[in-house]
Design an enzyme around this catalytic site. Structure first.
Site: not given
Ligand code: 5GP
Length: 128
Positions: A35-36, A97, A104, A110, A112
């Site tokens: 994760d970034i 999520n 989300q 995805h 985590h």
């Molecule tokens: P969500 O909130 O959708 O469950 O999580 C999305 C996740 O994607 C977040 O933890 C965010 O840091 C990660 N993320 C968003 N953009 C990028 C990206 O360009 N590269 C990577 N490696 N992770 C990302």
């Protein structure tokens, strides 16, 4: 309501190689990468390569091979990070999520995998 996949989402772009990622493992149907914005010492995202929006979408519509591969990849990530409680690791949390209430951010399934610190309770209680 049908799941409508947006092919411009950031993970679709990662899968197409348009955006770099720090890959942990890649298999026929699955990619795992860091994760970034990590929220724990280890924060890996495991995604299917197919166009699935949420976990329920994937569970209902993915092929048997895609589902098996995704589950196996999660096992590999946990094993390779040495975080399996049954094998002496100190544990992890797997979170997916979905939708607005799930907050989300990226509309591509995805999982985590968070580990390396005490993660606290599963869900924050409402404050009001
Ligand atoms: P969500 O909130 O959708 O469950 O999580 C999305 C996740 O994607 C977040 O933890 C965010 O840091 C990660 N993320 C968003 N953009 C990028 C990206 O360009 N590269 C990577 N490696 N992770 C990302």
């Amino acid at each position: 309501m049908p799941h409508t996949y947006d092919p411009t989402n950031i993970f679709a772009r990662i899968l197409r190689g348009e955006i770099p990622n720090k890959t942990v493992i890649e298999t026929d149907h699955t990619l795992a990468f860091h994760d970034i914005r990590p929220l724990a010492p280890h924060h890996v995202l495991v995604i299917p390569k197919g166009p699935y929006v949420t976990f329920d979408h994937f569970a209902l519509e993915a092929t048997e091979a895609e589902r098996a591969d995704f589950v196996a990849a999660i096992g590999t990530v946990c094993r390779d990070h040495g975080i399996q409680p049954g094998e002496g690791g100190s544990g992890y949390r797997a979170i997916s999520n979905a939708g607005d209430d799930g907050v989300q951010e990226v509309p591509h399934l995805h999982m985590h995998i968070l580990s390396g610190r005490m993660l606290g309770r599963m869900v924050a209680k409402p404050t009001a």
